[in-house]
Every structure is written in structure tokens, then in C-alpha cells.
Design a protein around this motif. Structure first.
Motif, mmCIF file in Angstrom:
data_model
loop_
_atom_site.group_PDB
_atom_site.id
_atom_site.type_symbol
_atom_site.label_atom_id
_atom_site.label_comp_id
_atom_site.label_asym_id
_atom_site.label_seq_id
_atom_site.Cartn_x
_atom_site.Cartn_y
_atom_site.Cartn_z
ATOM 1 N N SER A 117 0.666 -10.749 10.924
ATOM 2 C CA SER A 117 1.739 -9.827 10.552
ATOM 3 C C SER A 117 1.545 -9.311 9.112
ATOM 4 C CB SER A 117 3.081 -10.556 10.714
ATOM 5 O OG SER A 117 4.117 -9.629 10.627
ATOM 6 N N THR A 118 0.330 -8.841 8.858
ATOM 7 C CA THR A 118 -0.039 -8.417 7.503
ATOM 8 C C THR A 118 -0.591 -6.999 7.528
ATOM 9 O OG1 THR A 118 -0.517 -10.706 6.905
ATOM 10 C CG2 THR A 118 -1.506 -9.023 5.506
ATOM 11 N N PHE A 119 -0.200 -6.229 6.548
ATOM 12 C CA PHE A 119 -0.562 -4.813 6.448
ATOM 13 C C PHE A 119 -2.074 -4.617 6.347
ATOM 14 C CE2 PHE A 119 -1.536 -1.003 4.013
ATOM 15 C CZ PHE A 119 -0.726 -0.046 4.606
ATOM 16 N N LEU A 120 -2.557 -3.614 7.091
ATOM 17 C CA LEU A 120 -3.964 -3.207 6.982
ATOM 18 C C LEU A 120 -4.027 -1.703 7.162
ATOM 19 C CD1 LEU A 120 -7.083 -3.690 6.946
ATOM 20 C CD2 LEU A 120 -6.952 -4.083 9.408
ATOM 21 N N MET A 121 -4.834 -1.059 6.324
ATOM 22 C CA MET A 121 -5.044 0.398 6.468
ATOM 23 C C MET A 121 -6.459 0.760 6.031
ATOM 24 S SD MET A 121 -2.707 3.445 4.850
ATOM 25 C CE MET A 121 -3.687 4.053 3.477
ATOM 26 N N GLU A 122 -7.044 1.702 6.745
ATOM 27 C CA GLU A 122 -8.370 2.212 6.372
ATOM 28 C C GLU A 122 -8.183 3.281 5.288
ATOM 29 O OE1 GLU A 122 -10.398 3.888 9.740
ATOM 30 O OE2 GLU A 122 -12.332 3.981 8.693
ATOM 31 N N ALA A 123 -9.050 3.242 4.287
ATOM 32 C CA ALA A 123 -8.860 4.139 3.130
ATOM 33 C C ALA A 123 -9.421 5.545 3.387
ATOM 34 C CB ALA A 123 -9.494 3.514 1.886
ATOM 35 N N ILE A 124 -8.913 6.181 4.449
ATOM 36 C CA ILE A 124 -9.294 7.590 4.660
ATOM 37 C C ILE A 124 -8.297 8.417 3.856
ATOM 38 C CG2 ILE A 124 -9.759 9.408 6.323
ATOM 39 C CD1 ILE A 124 -10.375 7.333 8.392
#
Ligand SMILES: NC(=O)c1ccc[n+]([C@@H]2O[C@H](COP(=O)([O-])OP(=O)(O)OC[C@H]3O[C@@H](n4cnc5c(N)ncnc54)[C@H](OP(=O)(O)O)[C@@H]3O)[C@@H](O)[C@H]2O)c1
Length: 325
Positions: A117-124
Motif C-alpha cells: 500500500s505504498t505510492f509508486l509512479m514512473e517519472a514520465i
């Protein structure tokens, strides 16, 4: 009581980490708190140059640094392992593009983000530029009608060096994963996943794609024509053609400050936006902090399923051009 600034940590003290640090300095409510490198000297030099409080000589030391989010700025082959390490410690991650080397790795990262339950995002980062956000709004509002085709390219001349990150296969080299991801991202954003993919590439001496051309077709009859190259400087422009009009992004589209809508009637509308920061990383940083302050585990503008689908397309392109890592 005054709230302390949002604390960022960076893993990997390389080129993009420095660019990111410059834009981060523009946020009033954020600080670059920690840097982790495999070398204490590189970490210390980085800390001195960008005013970072803590510097570590191993990536796992970031886990106990007390940061609110980590920016993974290592080369592509390390993205998965480093991101998993942070997610398992429940530390939110913004990970450089491409999210990983292939779909199997991306699957593990998304699973870890959801399980912990942890935030993840690709740096596009281009996704968060005001110009591209508005382009998406204009298209979704039907201003250019049904989107029928799109063309986008990204190319620069990088002199051949078999040891460099761009040309060395062991370091994740090749145009597709490094810059081909940008036109593919735009096509995915506007048209979704393709039904059919055609691709040709020039694989050089180091067996990575130095230049790749992609032709996509979509279930609704639309097409995308995409091009990425390390061999020549191309205009890096993007045009989107619809049944009622078209959109031309201004300048190099992935960092566009505006765009022009030209309707079939001849009417034109120009959109221009203020740009914060040197390159535009400011806006992705803002999105991460906004998501975390609102308890979101992923960005609605760039959800994890989007990154998963994008990597699935890149896997298929690699299959077509015979590129294996
Ligand atoms: N968003 C953008 O506009 C943009 C632009 C350029 C690059 N990128 C992405 O950012 C990532 C890094 O690119 P970069 O140009 O910054 O790369 P770089 O400077 O060549 O390398 C970044 C860092 O990776 C770390 N690293 C970890 N394991 C390594 C290994 N086995 N060999 C070499 N380095 C290793 C090193 O950090 P330490 O030595 O400190 O441990 C190195 O400084 C890439 O995935 C790329 O796609 C994004």
C-alpha cells in the motif's frame, strides 16, 4: 506549529539526479534531504553541490533516513531492484523512466506497491506539463473530433561509445527504452494500447537499437507513426490529427510550453503556458507531493496500469526488432 518541509531522498547520484535537484529547489514546501550513492565521495560531492543534508555510501541506507519519498535515479537495469527495496520498506517511490527493463519486472514493482500500500509512479515528467495536460483535455472535450492519427519523434545525435549507458546492452542501452518511450507514451495517452504493432530498427555493433521506427494501428481505426533515434537530431515534434482538426505541439513536444489547435474550418487557437524550472521536472515533483498529501497510492494522471501497458508495448516492439536484454 509549522509543518516541516516534505523530505525527498535521491538514489543514484548521476546526471538526471542533478537536473531533478535543481527543479526540486524551486518548491517552497520541499527539501532534498538525503542522497545515496554507491560511493561516499560521489554522495558527498552531490550533497555539497545541491545542499543535501545527509549523504550515504549505500542505497539501503536511504531506508532509515526518514524521507517522505525517494526518487530512483539509477540506470534502467537497477530500477526494479532499488524500487522494490524502497516499496518493501513502505517508502513512496518516483522511479525514472522506463519503470524497468521489461514487463516481468514492472509486474513485480506494481505488485509490491499494491501489497505494501505504498505510492509508486514512473517519472514520465512530460505527462505533468501544463501543455500536455491541456492537450489531453482538449482532445477529451472532442475539440478536434475523433483522433485518427498521431505522429511523434524523439532523436538526438549521441556519438557511438560502446561503454556508454545509451549504447551498452548490459546498461540497458538503446533508443527504444531511453527515448522511444516518449512517443510511445504520447500514443498510449491519446490512443490507448495498439491492436497491431509494426517496428523496424537498426541494431548497431553493441546489438542495441540505435534507431527504431514504429507503426501502430488501433482497434478503432486510428494509426500512430513513431520514431526514436540516437543517430541524428530530429525535430522531436508531435502532431495529432482528428476528424475536426489537428494539434501541433510547439517546439520539442516532450517539453512543450504550448500548442496550436487548427480546426478544419480554418480557425486556430493557440495555448501557451508558464514553465517552472529548467526542464519541467517541477510538475512531476508537485504531482507526487500532491498525491501523497491526499493519501493517493498512485497518480490518476499516470496510473500504474498505464505504465504496465506501456511496458507491454515496449516488450512487443523489442520482440519485433529482435532486441533482448
Ligand atoms: N526524465 C528525464 O528527462 C531523463 C533524462 C535522462 C535520463 N533519464 C533516466 O534516468 C536514469 C539515469 O540516467 P542518467 O543519465 O542520470 O544515468 P547516469 O548518470 O549514467 O547513471 C545514474 C546513476 O546510476 C547509478 N548506478 C547504479 N548502478 C549502476 C551501475 N551498475 N553502473 C553504473 N551506474 C549505476 C549510479 O549512481 P551512483 O554511482 O551514485 O551509485 C549513476 O550515477 C535512466 O533510467 C534514464 O532513462 C531520464
Amino acid at each position: 506549529m509549522t509543518q516541516r518541509p516534505f523530505r525527498w531522498g535521491i538514489i543514484g547520484a548521476g546526471k538526471i539526479a542533478g537536473q531533478f535537484a535543481k527543479d526540486l529547489a524551486l518548491h517552497k514546501g520541499a527539501e532534498l534531504y538525503a542522497i545515496a550513492s554507491r560511493s561516499q565521495r560521489r554522495a558527498d560531492n552531490f550533497a555539497k553541490e545541491y545542499g543535501v543534508k545527509k549523504s550515504f555510501n549505500a542505497y539501503d541506507k536511504m531506508l532509515t533516513a526518514g524521507v517522505d519519498a525517494v526518487y530512483v535515479a539509477t540506470r534502467h537495469p537497477q530500477h526494479c531492484e532499488v524500487t522494490l527495496m524502497c516499496l518493501q520498506a513502505e517508502i513512496p517511490v518516483l522511479c525514472e523512466k522506463p519503470l524497468a527493463m521489461n514487463s516481468a519486472e514492472v509486474g513485480k514493482m506494481i505488485e509490491a506497491a499494491r501489497k505494501n500500500s505504498t505510492f509508486l509512479m514512473e517519472a514520465i515528467w512530460s505527462r505533468f506539463l501544463p501543455s500536455l495536460r491541456k492537450v489531453k483535455e482538449v482532445i477529451d472535450a472532442g475539440e478536434i473530433g475523433e483522433v485518427l492519427s498521431l505522429r511523434a519523434d524523439f532523436g538526438f545525435n549521441s556519438p557511438f561509445n560502446p561503454e556508454s549507458r545509451l549504447y551498452n546492452r548490459a546498461l540497458g542501452g538503446g533508443a527504444l527504452l531511453d527515448i522511444g518511450i516518449y512517443p510511445l507514451f504520447l500514443a498510449q495517452l491519446i490512443l490507448g494500447s495498439p491492436a497491431e504493432i509494426q517496428a523496424v530498427a537498426h541494431l548497431g555493433k553493441t546489438e542495441v537499437d540505435e534507431e527504431t521506427l514504429m507503426q501502430m494501428s488501433y482497434a478503432d481505426g486510428a494509426f500512430a507513426h513513431l520514431h526514436a533515434t540516437l543517430r541524428s537530431r530530429t525535430p522531436s515534434t508531435a502532431d495529432i490529427f482528428g476528424s475536426k482538426g489537428s494539434i501541433r505541439m510547439h517546439g520539442r513536444w516532450h517539453e512543450a510550453k504550448g500548442f496550436t489547435v487548427e480546426l478544419n474550418s480554418g480557425e486556430t487557437r493557440e495555448y501557451n503556458f508558464d514553465f517552472k524550472g529548467a526542464l519541467g521536472y517541477y510538475f512531476e515533483q508537485e504531482e507526487v507531493m500532491r498525491c501523497l498529501s491526499e493519501g493517493q497510492k498512485e497518480s490518476y494522471l499516470l496510473p500504474l496500469d498505464f505504465s504496465r501497458d506501456l511496458m507491454a508495448v515496449m516488450d512487443k516492439v523489442r520482440e519485433k526488432i529482435g532486441l533482448e536484454y
